[in-house]
Design an enzyme around this catalytic site. Structure first.
Site, PDB file in Angstrom:
ATOM      1  N   CYS A   1       0.795  -1.230   0.000  1.00 21.43           N
ATOM      2  CA  CYS A   1       0.000   0.000   0.000  1.00 21.43           C
ATOM      3  C   CYS A   1       0.828   1.281   0.000  1.00 21.43           C
ATOM      4  O   CYS A   1       0.271   2.378  -0.064  1.00 21.43           O
ATOM      5  CB  CYS A   1      -0.948  -0.008   1.191  1.00 21.43           C
ATOM      6  SG  CYS A   1      -1.963  -1.508   1.241  1.00 21.43           S
TER       7      CYS A   1
ATOM      8  N   HIS B   1      -2.934   8.036   6.291  1.00 19.39           N
ATOM      9  CA  HIS B   1      -3.174   6.737   5.661  1.00 19.39           C
ATOM     10  C   HIS B   1      -4.554   6.243   6.069  1.00 19.39           C
ATOM     11  O   HIS B   1      -5.334   5.833   5.219  1.00 19.39           O
ATOM     12  CB  HIS B   1      -2.079   5.753   6.078  1.00 19.39           C
ATOM     13  CG  HIS B   1      -2.113   4.463   5.331  1.00 19.39           C
ATOM     14  ND1 HIS B   1      -2.082   4.394   3.955  1.00 19.39           N
ATOM     15  CD2 HIS B   1      -2.173   3.182   5.773  1.00 19.39           C
ATOM     16  CE1 HIS B   1      -2.118   3.120   3.575  1.00 19.39           C
ATOM     17  NE2 HIS B   1      -2.182   2.374   4.655  1.00 19.39           N
TER      18      HIS B   1
ATOM     19  N   HIS C   1      -9.876   1.772   0.276  1.00 17.06           N
ATOM     20  CA  HIS C   1      -8.419   1.643   0.282  1.00 17.06           C
ATOM     21  C   HIS C   1      -7.998   1.055  -1.065  1.00 17.06           C
ATOM     22  O   HIS C   1      -8.275  -0.111  -1.362  1.00 17.06           O
ATOM     23  CB  HIS C   1      -7.974   0.747   1.432  1.00 17.06           C
ATOM     24  CG  HIS C   1      -6.490   0.695   1.619  1.00 17.06           C
ATOM     25  ND1 HIS C   1      -5.614   1.394   0.818  1.00 17.06           N
ATOM     26  CD2 HIS C   1      -5.713   0.020   2.507  1.00 17.06           C
ATOM     27  CE1 HIS C   1      -4.383   1.163   1.204  1.00 17.06           C
ATOM     28  NE2 HIS C   1      -4.408   0.320   2.231  1.00 17.06           N
TER      29      HIS C   1
END
Length: 407
Positions: A169, A302, A337
């Site tokens: 990620c 995040h 996400h």
């Protein structure tokens, strides 16, 4: 000043001159901005992937079929382009157009793309048929992560440096950082950077196994958060040296002033309780930018809405900023996400925050995490913004931070 020294100075500032994006909240930069400003999330039930989890999870889905994307990109109907390549081409072409680039190789130009799914969105469907069905064997060649990168580069006409980054990620943030370093070191003059990931059964099942998928709209930084919503998206930025900017009299959207990558070497998927990797990434990025923590006006966190990430990131933010925490929010409640694309998606949002002097809201938040007491911005907040810090943290402890600055 000698010419070599002048070139070094001109390469020190990394300008962003173009952006392109496709996500669950819009198929262009302007559509994404409109959704962010009007608190319109793109989280829905899943329809594009056949999975028995379809009725139990929520995702951020791009509402354009592969056929629609093939038509928009004017590709042959029976191509072996995966959804990864299609979404990537769509966003990258926008970025080139936004930067008003007509001769892509007129300067030393590179392309760095990131992905974690690669061609799995096709191979996971056809795997059992590869041995007997010649019609689907074309997808074997498009399985590896570098295939989509090369296809996007070919679509843009780039014949220089091309590479792929896959660090979970944090991938797109690392692509942006590498692009900035290549310009700063004088190796390239212009780099198109970003990332793309589609939804796939592999990621859905994988995150379901980790028991971190939410069955409702995710709630970043909320005490009662129940997990993340996966998303699919692509975003690319055009990075150019200051020398090109001055020679071409180009419009600069923002500058990349700081970047860093660190690893807390704690766990395969979890962040450390002390947020060590995040702390190291943020502090080193501030050093690279030659900024004090007090100069950061907004943190695009995040903020995945998992129990582990949000607590760990909150602890790290407190370690870096002390008692004076900048305004912060996670935009993942809008898009889901988006894995390897997340750093690029949120880089675009960070630049939009600078351009529009606005902090985007952290949707669905109600209750502060008791261990830290941090409260994100929950409604649109307009204020002077000069520097935005954006975090992207990946599995394996791979943590990256970017800092974007106004002209």
């Amino acid at each position: 000043m000698k010419k070599t020294e002048q070139n070094r100075v001109l390469n020190t500032r990394i300008a962003i001159t173009g952006m392109g994006i496709v996500s669950a909240i819009g198929h262009s930069v302007s559509e994404n901005l409109d959704a962010l400003l009007n608190s319109k999330p793109g989280i829905t039930s899943i329809s594009s992937v056949k999975t028995h989890h379809a009725n139990t999870i929520k995702v951020g889905e791009v509402k354009r079929s592969n056929a629609d994307l093939i038509k928009a990109l004017q590709l042959p109907e029976h191509t072996n382009y995966t959804r990864t390549a299609l979404l990537g081409c769509y966003a990258a072409k926008q970025a080139i157009q936004n930067a008003n680039i007509t001769a892509i190789n007129s300067y030393r130009t590179g392309f760095i793309s990131s992905t974690s799914v690669g061609g799995m969105d096709k191979t996971e469907i056809h795997l059992k048929d590869f041995a007997t069905n010649k019609a689907v064997q074309k997808y074997i060649k498009s399985h590896h992560a570098g295939d989509s990168t090369q296809k996007i580069a070919d679509t843009l006409g780039i014949d220089g440096f091309v590479t792929t980054i896959s660090t979970a990620c944090s991938s797109a943030a690392n692509a942006i950082m590498l692009g900035a370093k290549l310009i700063k070191s004088g190796r390239l003059d212009r780099v198109i950077v970003g990332g793309v990931d589609p939804l796939s059964k592999f990621t859905i099942n994988g995150f379901k196994t980790l028991m971190i998928l939410s069955e409702s709209d995710c709630r970043p930084f909320d005490a009662d958060r129940s997990g993340l919503n996966l998303g699919e998206a692509a975003a690319y930025l055009v990075l150019e040296s200051q020398a090109i900017v001055e020679k071409e009299n180009k419009k600069v959207l923002a500058y990349i002033s700081g970047y860093a990558n660190a690893n807390d070497a704690f766990h395969q998927t979890a962040s450390s309780e002390t947020g060590e990797g995040a702390y190291l990434a943020m502090t080193q990025a501030l050093k690279t930018a030659q900024l004090n923590p007090s100069q950061i006006d907004y943190i695009n966190a995040h903020g995945t809405a998992t129990a582990n990430n949000d607590l760990s990131e909150s602890v790290a933010i407190k370690r870096v900023f002390g008692e004076t925490i900048p305004d912060f929010s996670s935009t993942k409640a809008f898009t889901g996400h988006t894995l390897a694309a997340a750093g690029a998606i949120e880089a675009v949002y960070s630049v939009l925050a600078l351009q529009n002097q606005v902090v985007f809201p952290n949707l669905n938040f109600k209750t502060t995490i008791p261990e830290t007491g941090l409260q994100p911005v929950t409604t649109i907040k307009r204020k002077p913004i000069k520097h935005v810090l954006s975090n992207s943290f990946g599995f394996g402890g791979n943590c990256s931070t970017l800092i974007f600055s106004k002209l």
